[in-house]
Design a protein around this motif. Structure first.
Motif, short mmCIF file in Angstrom:
data_model
loop_
_atom_site.label_atom_id
_atom_site.label_comp_id
_atom_site.label_asym_id
_atom_site.label_seq_id
_atom_site.Cartn_x
_atom_site.Cartn_y
_atom_site.Cartn_z
N ARG A 208 0.84 -1.20 0.00
CA ARG A 208 0.00 0.00 0.00
C ARG A 208 0.87 1.24 0.00
NH1 ARG A 208 -3.83 -1.83 3.36
NH2 ARG A 208 -2.26 -3.31 3.99
N ALA A 209 0.24 2.39 -0.18
CA ALA A 209 0.96 3.66 -0.10
C ALA A 209 1.47 3.88 1.32
CB ALA A 209 0.05 4.80 -0.52
N ARG A 210 2.51 4.68 1.45
CA ARG A 210 3.11 4.96 2.75
C ARG A 210 2.09 5.59 3.70
NH1 ARG A 210 6.10 9.34 5.03
NH2 ARG A 210 7.64 8.62 6.54
N ALA A 211 1.10 6.30 3.17
CA ALA A 211 0.11 6.99 4.00
C ALA A 211 -0.58 6.04 4.97
CB ALA A 211 -0.92 7.67 3.11
N ALA A 212 -0.82 4.81 4.54
CA ALA A 212 -1.51 3.85 5.41
C ALA A 212 -0.66 3.49 6.62
CB ALA A 212 -1.87 2.60 4.61
N LYS A 213 0.63 3.37 6.41
CA LYS A 213 1.51 2.93 7.49
C LYS A 213 1.77 4.02 8.53
CE LYS A 213 5.85 0.47 8.30
NZ LYS A 213 7.03 -0.19 7.66
N VAL A 214 1.84 5.28 8.08
CA VAL A 214 2.23 6.34 9.01
C VAL A 214 1.05 6.96 9.76
CG1 VAL A 214 4.23 6.89 7.58
CG2 VAL A 214 2.11 8.19 7.28
#
Length: 514
Positions: A208-214
């Motif tokens: 997924r895009a980094r946005a989901a993780k952060v």
């Protein structure tokens, strides 16, 4: 003047109510017989979407029938200009009596108060659950009782005292089930059995895009003592957790998730029950169950009060000629991907519940799988009111869908844009995108101004494509997979066409092959 046989319209909206927590949507986690009644006697929509998954912009889109770059309400801190045209003004000019009761959240003071309403009584800001304040033309008052009951009382009182010779339009906006999920004590005994963990509760955010993780809205890490109804002990962050907002005036802290959870003792602030844990997973699941209990109990009060409203319409002989709508200002995560909150274009926060009953125009027990958006609500109200839909409105009436006559050229696309890049609480990235009946395309552009006025920068721009048919949990970004190249091109064209149609400005670079 339009004909006098026009329907009354009651628009009931909750705050942060996930479709999953309305029993007619089939998740099986709670029981909402009165909300289900609207669907049983009318229509349920499975694909109603919000144009910006945060409450203030959503409310502005509903009221004006325009996207947020047009109405100017793009973030949580935005305020609506009282001179902005809106659907209440159109209806009042067209002969309707109009009222707004409950959560407004579009600004306070003379320049931002509700306009277009014959009567209004709204809570300041987010409002309070117990003994809430209300603001009206005469000033501020404090009411004794539970907010959901009081908002319903005020709504029913206004209907009783209306001019019976004219149709009415009522916006009944509940505070619940907004954070921090403070339920009516009479519902404390409900939902004591565990709720099944979502399949994606332990999501690792791969592919997924980094946005989901952060993002900082994880059940296991980011819920606070107030959220969970726990006593907050004295001490520093090493003992009791970090502040949700790092400011001297903010006292609520995130319940810690230490590696050695055996040393953690959590205490119920109401009855003093002490909770201890043996593993980090046990602690995470405790937080989830505690969150769900509180959330679902606040919804029980909404269901009770919707029942009061429906019974009142029956008793007064108003049911047959009154459109009753139930929705939320957006969806909400109930542990999916490990999250609570909203903001994202992922399905759980993007999709809104939408139930509508109108005995004279909607067949009972019907279900609609066509796509609608919250900007479409206002034009639909005006269509039923037999009033002209003004040219400034960007939404489209979906009355034909309610009559089960979907036009061949119906807009099977929903557009979303979240402008608040890296808000100070949740670290959610700015993004926009479109969804059709099968695919969802998201562009994380990550370059809007932060809430402190600075431009954060440094975040990688990313695309995501989800095949919602093959991957309904949205776990696999297939944007760069060769087999989806033609889908990427088609969805990018769809995105750009939609942005051109509504006048929103893209910030992505056009793909060379398009």
């Amino acid at each position: 003047m339009a004909p006098s046989n026009r329907p009354n319209i009651i628009f009931i909206m909750a705050d942060d109510h996930a479709s999953k927590s309305i029993s007619c949507y089939g998740a099986g986690i709670n029981h909402t017989p009165n909300l289900d009644r609207i669907a049983t006697e009318g229509m349920r929509f499975n694909h109603c979407y919000v144009t910006n998954s945060i409450c203030t912009p959503s409310r502005a889109a509903i009221l004006t029938g325009t996207h947020n770059h047009v109405n100017g309400v793009m973030t949580l801190d935005s305020k609506i200009n009282k001179h902005m045209p809106n659907v209440a003004k159109q209806l009042r000019t067209g002969g309707y009596q109009t009222a707004m009761v409950g959560k407004w959240h579009l600004g306070e003071g003379k320049d931002h108060e509700p306009t277009g309403f014959d009567y209004w009584s709204v809570v300041p800001g987010q409002g309070e659950y117990h003994d809430p304040q209300f603001i009206g033309p005469e000033g501020v008052t404090r009411e004794s009782g539970y907010a959901t009951d009081i908002i319903t009382d005020k709504s029913l009182d206004w209907i009783r005292n209306r001019d019976v010779g004219r149709p009415f339009f009522l916006m009944c906006h509940h505070k619940a089930p907004h954070r921090s999920w403070e339920y009516d004590p009479k519902h404390r005994h409900l939902y004591t059995e565990p709720v099944r963990l979502p399949d994606t509760f332990s999501d690792d955010y791969k592919n997924r895009a980094r946005a989901a993780k952060v993002a900082k809205m994880r059940v296991a890490e980011d819920l606070t003592y107030m959220d969970l109804g726990l006593a907050q002990p004295d001490g520093g962050s090493d003992l009791i957790g970090r502040k949700m907002i790092d400011a001297w005036w903010w006292h609520d802290r995130k319940v810690p998730a230490p590696q050695d959870v055996t040393k953690l003792r959590l205490i119920d602030k109401e009855d003093g029950t002490i909770f201890t844990f043996q593993t980090p997973q046990e602690l995470a699941e405790f937080k989830f169950q505690r969150y769900m209990q509180r959330y679902l109990r606040t919804i029980q009060s909404i269901d009770d009060n919707v029942g009061r409203m429906l019974d009142f319409l029956d008793d007064q002989g108003l049911a047959d000629n009154t459109i009753v709508i139930y929705t939320s200002d957006q969806g909400f995560f109930l542990g999916e991907h490990g999250w609570f909150d909203k903001r994202f274009m992922y399905e759980e926060s993007f999709q809104m519940p939408f139930l509508i009953r109108y005995p004279q125009g909607i067949s009972p027990g019907t279900i609609c799988d066509d796509i609608i958006s919250n900007v479409d609500f206002a034009p639909t109200f005006l269509d039923f009111a037999q009033l002209r839909i003004p040219t400034y409105m960007q939404g489209v009436t979906f009355r034909a869908l309610l009559e089960q006559k979907t036009p061949a050229d119906w807009q099977q696309v929903a557009y979303h844009r979240y402008w608040m890049h890296r808000d100070i609480i949740h670290e959610a990235y700015a993004h926009y995108g479109v969804r059709d009946q099968r695919y969802k395309l998201i562009y994380w552009y990550n370059e809007d101004f932060g809430l402190d006025g600075t431009r954060p920068g440094g975040a990688e721009k990313e695309w995501e494509l989800f095949d919602c048919q093959e991957d309904p949990l949205e776990l696999f970004n297939c944007y760069n997979q060769p087999g989806y190249r033609s889908v990427v091109e088609r969805m990018t064209r769809l995105l750009e066409d939609k942005m051109l149609e509504i006048g929103d400005e893209p910030v992505h670079t056009r793909i060379e092959s398009l």
